[in-house]
Scaffold this motif. Structure first.
Motif, PDB file in Angstrom:
ATOM      1  N   GLU A 151      45.014  42.491  29.482  1.00 33.45           N
ATOM      2  CA  GLU A 151      44.262  41.341  28.971  1.00 33.45           C
ATOM      3  C   GLU A 151      44.392  41.232  27.451  1.00 33.45           C
ATOM      4  N   ASN A 205      50.071  36.247  31.597  1.00 32.35           N
ATOM      5  CA  ASN A 205      48.737  35.673  31.726  1.00 32.35           C
ATOM      6  C   ASN A 205      48.452  35.198  33.154  1.00 32.35           C
ATOM      7  N   ASN A 224      47.507  38.303  34.976  1.00 31.25           N
ATOM      8  CA  ASN A 224      46.110  38.683  34.709  1.00 31.25           C
ATOM      9  C   ASN A 224      45.127  37.829  35.505  1.00 31.25           C
ATOM     10  N   ILE A 225      45.438  36.546  35.648  1.00 33.05           N
ATOM     11  CA  ILE A 225      44.570  35.659  36.438  1.00 33.05           C
ATOM     12  C   ILE A 225      44.546  36.102  37.897  1.00 33.05           C
ATOM     13  N   ARG A 239      42.449  39.258  38.190  1.00 31.00           N
ATOM     14  CA  ARG A 239      41.013  38.944  38.104  1.00 31.00           C
ATOM     15  C   ARG A 239      40.492  38.409  39.434  1.00 31.00           C
ATOM     16  N   SER A 240      41.370  37.769  40.194  1.00 33.74           N
ATOM     17  CA  SER A 240      40.984  37.181  41.485  1.00 33.74           C
ATOM     18  C   SER A 240      41.135  38.168  42.637  1.00 33.74           C
TER      19      SER A 240
END
Length: 253
Positions: free
Chosen positions: A19, A55, A58-59, A62-63
């Motif tokens: 992140e 990125n 990373n999304i 996060r999910s």
């Protein structure tokens, strides 16, 4: 990839580092202007793809879709290989050859399908007619098809060969990857199951390393607002350094 069994804590550290590195890279590209020649512009565009892919990775994480991030990281690796090879301006033509060569092989194979609609046949034939002369011209200049393994070796990045095989297994969802992602201990299948810590850690280890190396490489391909490059690259290196120091002594020989 690192040779030790990562625990939950190492996976959390990898996520946090990814992140930080991803945000620093996003800040950097806001202050970036690509070089004007085709070679530097292509290298800059590949760098943007690496930044976006990290990125996106990373999304996904996060999910709770850690294993799906492998597709994005594979794209990062392929882009970094081409960034490295573009130190030689002639690689632009190699990239074009590989593109049209792959398109032609795919189009001609698909044309063998007897169930294609007339519209699909026309579209495929148009693509063949457009790209066949390009391939012929480049072939006459001495270019020939290269696969990603050859490109990794030519770029002097052989340490990324084994990680690429692992990323491919997740990207193509072979049986081992499917089992790792969806099998449960009692023999059932699960959706949105938790990814093992060592998988998350291993994937992000590769992603962070590529992002830092690509940022080091892009300084020769683009211009940056005053002090912006050093400021953001220092953030990445500091995060990568903390990541390494926390893992000191945990790797197998």
């Amino acid at each position: 990839m690192p040779k030790f069994i990562a625990q939950h804590g190492e996976a959390v550290l990898a996520k946090a580092t990814a992140e930080i590195v991803g945000l620093a890279a996003m800040d950097l590209v806001q202050a970036m202007q690509p070089g004007l020649d085709d070679q530097r512009r292509a290298r800059s565009a590949l760098y943007l793809n690496i930044v976006e892919s990290l990125n996106a990775c990373n999304i996904l994480i996060r999910s709770g879709l850690d294993a799906h991030a492998a597709v994005q990281i594979r794209s990062m690796l392929e882009s970094f290989v081409n960034m490295t090879l573009l130190k030689d301006p002639a690689h632009l033509q190699q990239m074009l050859f590989d593109k049209v060569d792959g398109d032609l092989k795919l189009s001609m194979t698909l044309l063998e399908d007897p169930h294609l609609s007339p519209e699909s046949i026309e579209e495929l034939q148009t693509r063949i007619d457009q790209e066949a002369p390009v391939k012929k011209r480049l072939k006459e200049l001495g270019y020939k098809g290269k696969n990603i393994a050859q490109s990794i070796r030519a770029a002097g990045l052989s340490f990324l060969s084994a990680p690429y095989v692992t990323l491919n297994s997740f990207a193509h969802w072979d049986l081992a990857a499917l089992s790792d992602r969806y099998d449960t201990d009692d023999g059932h299948l699960q959706v949105f199951g938790e990814t093992r810590a060592e998988v998350t850690f291993g994937l992000l280890w590769v992603a962070i390393q590529i992002m830092v190396m690509a940022t080091d490489l892009v300084k020769d391909a683009a211009r940056f607002e005053e002090d912006s490059y050093k400021r953001q690259f220092d953030k990445m290196n500091n995060a990568w350094g903390v990541f390494h120091s926390d893992l000191d002594g945990k790797f197998a020989n």
